[in-house]
Design a protein around this motif. Structure first.
Motif, mmCIF file in Angstrom:
data_model
loop_
_atom_site.group_PDB
_atom_site.id
_atom_site.type_symbol
_atom_site.label_atom_id
_atom_site.label_comp_id
_atom_site.label_asym_id
_atom_site.label_seq_id
_atom_site.Cartn_x
_atom_site.Cartn_y
_atom_site.Cartn_z
ATOM 1 N N VAL A 1 54.196 27.205 20.485
ATOM 2 C CA VAL A 1 54.407 27.546 21.901
ATOM 3 C C VAL A 1 53.028 27.696 22.549
ATOM 4 C CG1 VAL A 1 55.391 29.195 23.516
ATOM 5 C CG2 VAL A 1 56.543 28.740 21.335
ATOM 6 N N PRO A 2 52.639 26.783 23.453
ATOM 7 C CA PRO A 2 51.283 26.833 24.031
ATOM 8 C C PRO A 2 51.171 27.894 25.140
ATOM 9 C CG PRO A 2 52.266 24.631 24.174
ATOM 10 C CD PRO A 2 53.366 25.596 23.890
ATOM 11 N N PHE A 3 50.019 28.540 25.181
ATOM 12 C CA PHE A 3 49.642 29.409 26.293
ATOM 13 C C PHE A 3 48.305 28.887 26.816
ATOM 14 C CE2 PHE A 3 52.390 32.068 23.694
ATOM 15 C CZ PHE A 3 53.215 32.658 24.645
ATOM 16 N N VAL A 4 48.323 28.267 28.001
ATOM 17 C CA VAL A 4 47.099 27.719 28.604
ATOM 18 C C VAL A 4 46.488 28.805 29.478
ATOM 19 C CG1 VAL A 4 46.132 25.884 30.024
ATOM 20 C CG2 VAL A 4 48.100 25.406 28.542
ATOM 21 N N LEU A 5 45.288 29.269 29.102
ATOM 22 C CA LEU A 5 44.671 30.418 29.766
ATOM 23 C C LEU A 5 43.324 30.014 30.373
ATOM 24 C CD1 LEU A 5 45.354 33.034 26.927
ATOM 25 C CD2 LEU A 5 46.806 32.455 28.883
ATOM 26 N N THR B 1 40.781 31.531 36.323
ATOM 27 C CA THR B 1 41.899 32.172 37.028
ATOM 28 C C THR B 1 42.086 33.611 36.587
ATOM 29 O OG1 THR B 1 43.031 30.040 37.275
ATOM 30 C CG2 THR B 1 44.378 32.022 37.476
ATOM 31 N N LEU B 2 41.995 33.864 35.281
ATOM 32 C CA LEU B 2 42.239 35.208 34.762
ATOM 33 C C LEU B 2 41.190 36.211 35.226
ATOM 34 C CD1 LEU B 2 43.332 34.514 31.067
ATOM 35 C CD2 LEU B 2 44.731 34.658 33.116
ATOM 36 N N THR B 3 39.952 35.744 35.471
ATOM 37 C CA THR B 3 38.863 36.662 35.851
ATOM 38 C C THR B 3 38.506 36.575 37.325
ATOM 39 O OG1 THR B 3 37.171 35.022 35.277
ATOM 40 C CG2 THR B 3 37.895 36.516 33.526
ATOM 41 N N ARG B 4 39.357 35.907 38.123
ATOM 42 C CA ARG B 4 39.012 35.651 39.521
ATOM 43 C C ARG B 4 38.734 36.932 40.296
ATOM 44 N NH1 ARG B 4 43.120 32.647 40.641
ATOM 45 N NH2 ARG B 4 44.494 34.222 41.518
ATOM 46 N N HIS B 5 39.516 37.953 40.086
ATOM 47 C CA HIS B 5 39.352 39.187 40.854
ATOM 48 C C HIS B 5 38.594 40.259 40.087
ATOM 49 C CE1 HIS B 5 42.095 37.474 43.765
ATOM 50 N NE2 HIS B 5 43.007 37.293 42.826
ATOM 51 N N GLY B 6 38.065 39.921 38.912
ATOM 52 C CA GLY B 6 37.347 40.907 38.122
ATOM 53 C C GLY B 6 38.251 41.982 37.556
ATOM 54 N N LEU B 7 39.583 41.703 37.484
ATOM 55 C CA LEU B 7 40.525 42.697 36.985
ATOM 56 C C LEU B 7 40.575 42.663 35.461
ATOM 57 C CD1 LEU B 7 43.465 42.077 39.491
ATOM 58 C CD2 LEU B 7 41.697 43.835 39.630
#
Length: 675
Positions: A236-240, A244-250
């Motif tokens: 089951v692939p998870f494309v990360l 995108t994940l760090t765009r807001h520095g969250l």
């Protein structure tokens, strides 16, 4: 003691004979008989023989039944030894399994069993991945008759990867180091996760890292792989994408938030705890794309997040992390069990294949096949015979731009990266609407570039590759009063919409988010802004930051002669005063790499750069060797030949440096070491 009386012996013999004679009356196959078992088979025989035991006494009946049971045990054993039995058994077993699977599937569909909800959601999720990542945008194919996106099966070009050689062995173990290097070798990019569960893939901008991530995700989502890709089957692939994940520095997401963090429209529809169960079962394919797109201060936090995931969900999950070569050190993930590989530059055969595929896509639905065939042959010859062009055509992005420009300019091409990027920007900003005959305001290139380069420069200065749409609109709003030609389109939202919809350079990957279609364009436009602003001190200040490397190179190409000379002098000064030896080497190598972009430069400055670089020759380790190769063919005349070296490991590292230089000149240099 006799089991029966003498006067009943013949009656038992007759009853047993009649029962065994009934074998001829049974319609059971061998397989049916064995499936019954010897006791049930004996009962079938007694029924077929009209139950002869009913005429016997109780003692004789008991003895008769034991005899029939024993006889049937031997008969069934004989059936299993016949040559046709195994074949029939396998056929029946396969039929039975198919029937069972169909019934279970129907049962799950009607009333989901425990885990049935997971299976149903996975089918939807994998179908989503197949559709989302099953198309590929080839930059430059924007002709009116051509598709904007290409099926991944047709567009994907499987390049080679080079395994990173382990750190050099201590003195006295040189032979073992050579053996390890030979054993590592190369392998196709889509097989890097076959023998290793954790891989760090390095590659230059535009080399195809993200395309490989797409290919692995789609291959796994399709399932049913055989042969060399069967290690992806059932995963089951998870494309990360880290941009995108760090765009807001969250805070980086926990497993249950992965779908929501990547903007998957199915987020919230998965059964509670589904991601956790997939990871615990070791079925996940985790594809972490773009460590280099995380601001440097946040990379340690990203590594901690990755480690927490791997320590919690070890098992048989497969992990692929991608990065530009210089974004992280060679040992960044080594202690976490990652093997490092580097995505190779496209070879002559790859380039020829790409050119053919590009023109095939560009000609889809058009009638000018003959002209496209001519362009294909012409460009293949040009790339093979013109060294400058061949050096540019080393990755899919650059090959796509070269194909587009060659087609657009009816067979002529600019020289050098700066000219190529400028021509590509001109083509994207001006030609698209002319070709499509859009009845919309026609903007000149310079006003558009003035806006776009400010967006790019903000991203670079803030270490980002994406920004909130509100931030982009604020930047556009500030500059609009000084660019009336662009202001005629309307307010900042209208201007931004114009660039997103029609420039081919800016896109909206998710609602409320803006980025450039490729990092290369962001870096080039950011360099334009830096040169116009005269921010040469800022450029030099970030000379040790890998995210600024291409920006500085392009700034050197765009700067005027005196500005260019100032950049080089400040780079050399910064490098000489750097307290850390690795930082010093990195800055001096960057200065040397910038020489190829300096169309004119004072001889004294050029000599000073070459002297600083010569101090790094021969390279001290494999990482320095690969860094030297980034300088390009001009480093070849600084590398020592075999006659100038008396240390095997120094010669070995020199060969590594030369073998990573994409130029035919490197072949002649390497030939000197074959002995």
């Amino acid at each position: 003691e006799r089991a029966i009386a003498d006067d009943e012996e013949q009656a038992v013999v007759d009853a047993l004979g009649a029962t065994l004679h009934a074998l001829g009356d049974l319609t059971l196959t061998d397989l049916d008989a064995v499936r019954l078992g010897h006791q049930e088979f004996a009962r079938e025989l007694r029924r077929a023989g009209d139950r002869p035991e009913r005429r016997l006494s109780s003692a004789a009946t008991y003895f008769y039944e034991r005899l029939v049971d024993t006889a049937c045990l031997h008969i069934l054993q004989f059936f299993t030894q016949r040559s046709t039995f195994v074949a029939h058994a396998l056929v029946e077993q396969a039929r039975g399994l198919d029937e069972l699977i169909s019934k279970v599937d129907e049962l799950v569909r009607r009333s989901p069993l425990p885990g049935g909800e997971d299976a149903a959601f996975e089918q939807r999720y994998l179908e989503h991945l197949r559709k989302k990542h099953g198309k590929l945008t080839i930059h430059g194919i924007d002709l009116s008759s051509s598709p904007t996106r290409w099926p991944l099966d047709v567009a994907y070009l499987n390049l080679e990867t080079i395994r990173t050689v382990p750190s050099p062995a201590p003195r006295g173990e040189t032979g073992q180091a050579y053996q390890r290097a030979l054993a590592d070798g190369t392998e196709p990019a889509d097989q890097v996760l076959d023998s290793d569960r954790r891989v760090l893939l390095r590659g230059e901008a535009g080399s195809g890292k993200s395309t490989l991530v797409q290919w692995l995700a789609v291959t796994a989502a399709r399932g049913g792989s055989t042969g060399r890709l069967d290690h992806l089957d059932g995963r089951v692939p998870f494309v990360l994408p880290l941009r995108t994940l760090t765009r807001h520095g969250l805070r980086l997401p926990n497993p249950r938030d992965l779908l929501a963090a990547t903007g998957c429209p199915l987020a919230g529809g998965q059964p509670d705890g589904w991601e956790d169960r997939v990871l615990l079962a070791g079925r996940a394919l985790i594809l972490v794309d773009g460590i280099d797109e995380v601001p440097e201060p946040e990379r340690e936090r990203t590594r901690g997040w990755l480690r927490d995931l791997m320590e919690t969900y070890d098992g048989e999950n497969r992990w692929l992390v991608t990065s530009r070569p210089s974004a992280v050190g060679h040992d960044w993930l080594v202690e976490d069990g990652f093997r490092e590989v580097t995505l190779s530059a496209m070879g002559p055969a790859d380039v020829a294949a790409f050119i053919g595929r590009w023109h095939a896509a560009a000609g889809a639905g058009s009638d000018d096949g003959g002209e496209l065939d001519r362009y294909t042959a012409q460009l293949r010859t040009a790339v093979r015979t013109q060294p400058d062009l061949g050096r540019l055509a080393t990755n899919p992005l650059m090959c796509g731009l070269i194909c587009a420009l060659h087609h657009d300019r009816r067979g002529s091409l600019p020289h050098g990266r700066k000219d190529l990027y400028e021509a590509a920007l001109s083509m994207l900003l001006s030609r698209r609407d002319r070709e499509r005959d859009m009845a919309l305001p026609a903007l000149r290139e310079e006003p558009q570039l003035a806006v776009l380069q400010l967006l790019a420069y903000w991203l670079i200065k803030n270490g980002r590759t994406e920004m909130d749409r509100s931030r982009a609109e604020a930047i556009v709003a500030r500059v609009l009063p000084s660019i009336p030609e662009v202001a005629e389109l309307g307010g900042a939202p209208a201007v931004l919409d114009h660039f997103v919809q029609r420039s081919g350079l800016v896109r909206e990957p998710a609602p409320g988010t803006v980025d450039f279609v490729h990092r290369t364009f962001q870096d080039f436009l950011g360099a334009r802004a830096a040169v116009e602003e005269g921010d040469f001190g800022l450029l030099v200040e970030h000379a040790d930051d890998d995210q600024w490397e291409d920006v500085i190179r392009m700034a050197v190409a765009l700067a005027r002669p005196r500005e260019r000379e100032a950049i080089f002098r400040e780079l050399l000064t910064r490098g000489e005063h750097a307290p850390d030896q690795r930082v010093r080497a990195r800055i001096h190598l960057l200065a040397a790499a910038c020489l190829e972009h300096a169309t004119s430069l004072a001889p004294s400055v050029r000599e000073a750069v070459e002297r600083a670089t010569a101090a790094l020759v021969p390279p001290g380790n494999e990482e320095e060797a690969r860094a030297l190769a980034d300088v390009g063919p001009l480093i070849l005349h600084l590398l020592p030949g075999p006659g100038d070296l008396d240390d095997d490991m120094a010669a070995y590292r020199t060969v590594i440096a030369a073998s990573h230089i994409a130029s035919d000149a490197a072949v002649a240099f390497l030939a000197r070491f074959t002995g």
